[in-house]
Scaffold this active site. Structure first.
Site, PDB file in Angstrom:
ATOM      1  CB  SER A  80      -2.848   3.206  -0.101  1.00 30.48           C
ATOM      2  OG  SER A  80      -1.949   2.629  -1.019  1.00 30.48           O
ATOM      3  CG  ASN A 107      -1.942  -1.125   1.164  1.00 33.11           C
ATOM      4  OD1 ASN A 107      -2.933  -1.022   0.447  1.00 33.11           O
ATOM      5  ND2 ASN A 107      -1.696  -2.202   1.916  1.00 33.11           N
ATOM      6  CD  GLU A 108       4.784   1.580  -2.795  1.00 34.66           C
ATOM      7  OE1 GLU A 108       5.119   2.322  -1.846  1.00 34.66           O
ATOM      8  OE2 GLU A 108       5.579   0.813  -3.378  1.00 34.66           O
ATOM      9  N   PRO A 109       2.220   5.257  -0.964  1.00 34.00           N
ATOM     10  CG  PRO A 109       4.009   6.722  -0.601  1.00 34.00           C
ATOM     11  CD  PRO A 109       3.689   5.312  -1.008  1.00 34.00           C
ATOM     12  CB  THR A 164       8.704   0.238  -3.466  1.00 36.29           C
ATOM     13  OG1 THR A 164       8.067   1.053  -2.475  1.00 36.29           O
ATOM     14  CG2 THR A 164       8.451  -1.228  -3.164  1.00 36.29           C
TER      15      THR A 164
END
Length: 641
Positions: free
Chosen positions: A166, A162-164, A181
């Site tokens: 999300s 869940n990246e920035p 990432t």
């Protein structure tokens, strides 16, 4: 009262945090909690439902669960697992697959029913993914939800993938990976270009439904993102901050990962402190930098208004504190890294005697010596010390394949020019070209290619050391066995690595040793090499008097510098010496322009080194000390006896 003090210490922290001394003890705690849950569920014939994570963080947890299965009879027959995520696309038998990771670290070693193992499927067609994700959520719900979800945290603040950006209510879905990432995963894949751009991940909303959430983090590389997650405002820019909204979460950290939390980094802001010399130095420098004032201009109001009233009261007047710290910093500055002969050394970082010292500079990779302390290297040689350099590893994984072909082609042309037989060389060259043309990401090179890459870096290291003024018999290539695996994952350290280091130390019998103390090196080679040196010196100190008088100085690599309050020796570098250092770095042509493993920083190594050295000089100048062109910094290792 104890509870009040605890709240006082942690008032900056917005969720529960437990800090352990090291990753091993923290991992044992988490494993024991998982085992206790499994056993409790088994007593009532229920299934434990576990949410599992991958990556380096939970490896020791899984190792302890395997040990408990083998030695204590912990059974996983009635355990159901759901993994957080998987790269997409990804074949389950690929080395980088999380299926492979879970099998190698846990499932192959316990009695779990494989029908109870659930990992996102990286082989699906794009059209099939939405239904798969809904089914994944349904399976978790039908089993009553996750009992425990364990998490790591990425440097973007992602949990799962869940990246920035999300959403806090997001479910299992296909996501696009953040560039950072992918850079962090690049070494596992043989380069960022080979890292998938997407992944299937449980959502933050899915994670939130777990009855217990444990986020683990180890080492200083995670310290800055941990501070944001624990003390920062809730933001989609740092998805882990959403965990502040949960009543069921706990962060389990080692001391390094917790080091930037306010209670550890600037404890005077939250509690009364025991004012050690090191704490006073750190606090005064922090205050000067926070207020952008030289140390000698700090006032009593500055102390009182910034959480340092206790220090002013106990140790004041504050001007005396300022003068004391200013003088301590002044005494770290020396143009004589080998000690100044015939001088009072009571206030100098190095001893005056012997006037000519035997020094060994240990370099983990073949270029760390000149990148990290090239100016000091040159200064030691110029001041007529007996300097040796020891390259601990070949660095043969960090050379581009086309450089190999270029060097072999030169060899063929040279052989032809000299009228030498070149048939075997041509045959080897053709085999190399065929291999490289079909080489898979992260595939281990052939022994011949490994040898050429090692020779390329050896030649560059010799050129760099010669440029610094060393004779050839003072240049040592150790080729420590732990490194020579031919792949990014290195072999375990053995006694042979330590024995080779002992042999060199006994041969030189140095008065001072310089070693890379940059433990945030993203490839981990620096800390492994440092620990080998430390083990060798500690062994020798038990029996050999010269070793007891050998000082160990740590330098930092291309990644980070010591904090100003940590520095014990700062060597000024003149403009001319900085230029000479740059030319020494230029000798490492295979690492110029774009190295194979550049890390996060797009600058060339010589640029990083110069910028970092100038920044160290500016840091001293801003505190009110003399203005130098650049500085290299060192910290002395303190042996226990």
């Amino acid at each position: 009262m104890a509870r009040l003090n605890l709240l006082e210490e942690t008032r900056f922290e917005k969720l529960p945090v437990t800090v352990f001394s090291d990753p091993q003890s923290a991992s044992l705690n988490v494993a024991q909690r998982i085992a206790a849950l499994i056993r409790k569920k088994q007593e009532t014939n229920e299934q434990a439902v576990l949410g599992l994570a991958t990556g380096a963080t939970p490896v020791k947890v899984y190792a302890e669960l395997v040990r408990m299965h083998r030695e204590e009879g912990l059974s996983f027959k009635d355990v159901v697992t759901f993994n957080l995520d998987e790269y997409y696309p990804m074949q389950p038998n690929a080395a980088q697959s999380y299926v492979t990771f879970m099998n190698e670290n846990l499932f192959n070693h316990i009695d779990i029913d494989r029908n109870n193992v659930h990992i996102p499927d990286g082989t699906l067609s794009l059209e099939a993914i939405p239904e798969f994700c809904l089914a994944y959520e349904r399976k978790i719900g039908e089993l009553g939800g996750l009992d425990i979800q364990i998490l790591g945290i990425g440097r973007t603040g992602h949990i799962g993938f869940n990246e920035p950006g999300s959403a806090p209510n997001s479910g299992t879905r296909l996501v696009t990976l953040d560039d950072l990432t992918r850079r962090d995963a690049a070494r596992d894949f043989g380069g960022k270009a080979f890292v998938p751009t997407k992944a299937i991940t449980m959502g933050i909303g899915t994670i939130f439904k777990a009855r217990e959430i444990i986020l683990m983090a180890w080492n200083k590389k995670k310290a800055s993102i941990i501070k944001k997650a624990v003390e920062g405002e809730i933001s989609s820019d740092v998805p882990a901050t959403y965990l502040q909204l949960s009543d069921n979460v706990e962060f389990i950290l080692d001391q390094d990962a917790a080091s930037q939390l306010t209670r550890f980094d600037t404890p005077w802001l939250v509690k009364d402190c025991v004012w050690t010399e090191q704490m006073i130095r750190k606090a005064v420098i922090w205050l000067a930098n926070t207020l952008e004032k030289p140390i000698l201009k700090l006032t009593e109001d500055d102390y009182n208004n910034n959480g340092m009233a206790q220090l002013a009261t106990e140790m004041g007047p504050v001007y005396n504190i300022n003068i004391h710290i200013f003088n301590k910093l002044q005494h770290t500055i020396t143009g004589w890294p080998g000690g100044k002969p015939n001088a009072d050394d009571s206030q100098r970082p190095e001893r005056a005697e012997p006037a000519v010292k035997r020094s060994i500079i240990f370099s983990p990779h073949p270029d760390d010596d000149v990148i990290s302390m090239g100016g000091t290297f040159i200064r030691l040689v110029d001041q007529k010390h007996d300097v040796h350099v020891a390259y601990q590893t070949s660095g043969n994984t960090a050379v581009w394949d086309d450089d190999v072909l270029r060097f072999v082609e030169f060899n063929i042309d040279f052989s032809e020019k000299m009228g030498l037989d070149q048939s075997k060389m041509r045959e080897m060259y053709e085999n190399m070209r065929k291999f490289i043309a079909t080489k898979e990401p992260n595939q281990v090179d052939t022994p011949e290619i490994q040898s050429v890459k090692g020779l390329i870096r050896k030649g560059e290291a010799i050129a760099g050391a010669r440029f610094c003024g060393l004779p050839d018999d003072h240049i040592h290539f150790m080729a420590l066995p732990f490194y020579e695996s031919g792949k990014s994952q290195k072999n375990p350290v053995t006694q042979r690595d330590i024995d080779l280091t002992i042999e060199l130390l006994q041969k030189v019998r140095p008065h001072q040793v310089f070693a890379a103390g940059d433990f945030e090196d993203p490839h981990g080679t620096h800390i492994v090499c440092f620990n080998i040196i430390l083990a060798a010196l500690e062994t020798l100190r038990k029996t050999e008097d010269w070793a007891k008088d050998c000082w160990l100085w740590m330098y930092r690599g291309a990644w980070h510098e010591f904090e100003t309050h940590e520095i014990e020796m700062a060597v000024p570098i003149s403009p001319n010496e900085l230029e000479r250092k740059r030319f020494a770095i230029f000798k490492h042509q295979s690492q110029k322009d774009r190295p194979v493993f550049p890390g996060d920083d797009s600058r060339e190594f010589w640029q990083r080194a110069e910028d970092r050295n100038r920044e160290t000089a500016r840091a001293y100048n801003k505190l009110g000390l003399a203005e130098y062109e650049a500085m290299e910094a060192f910290v002395r290792w303190k042996f226990e006896n």
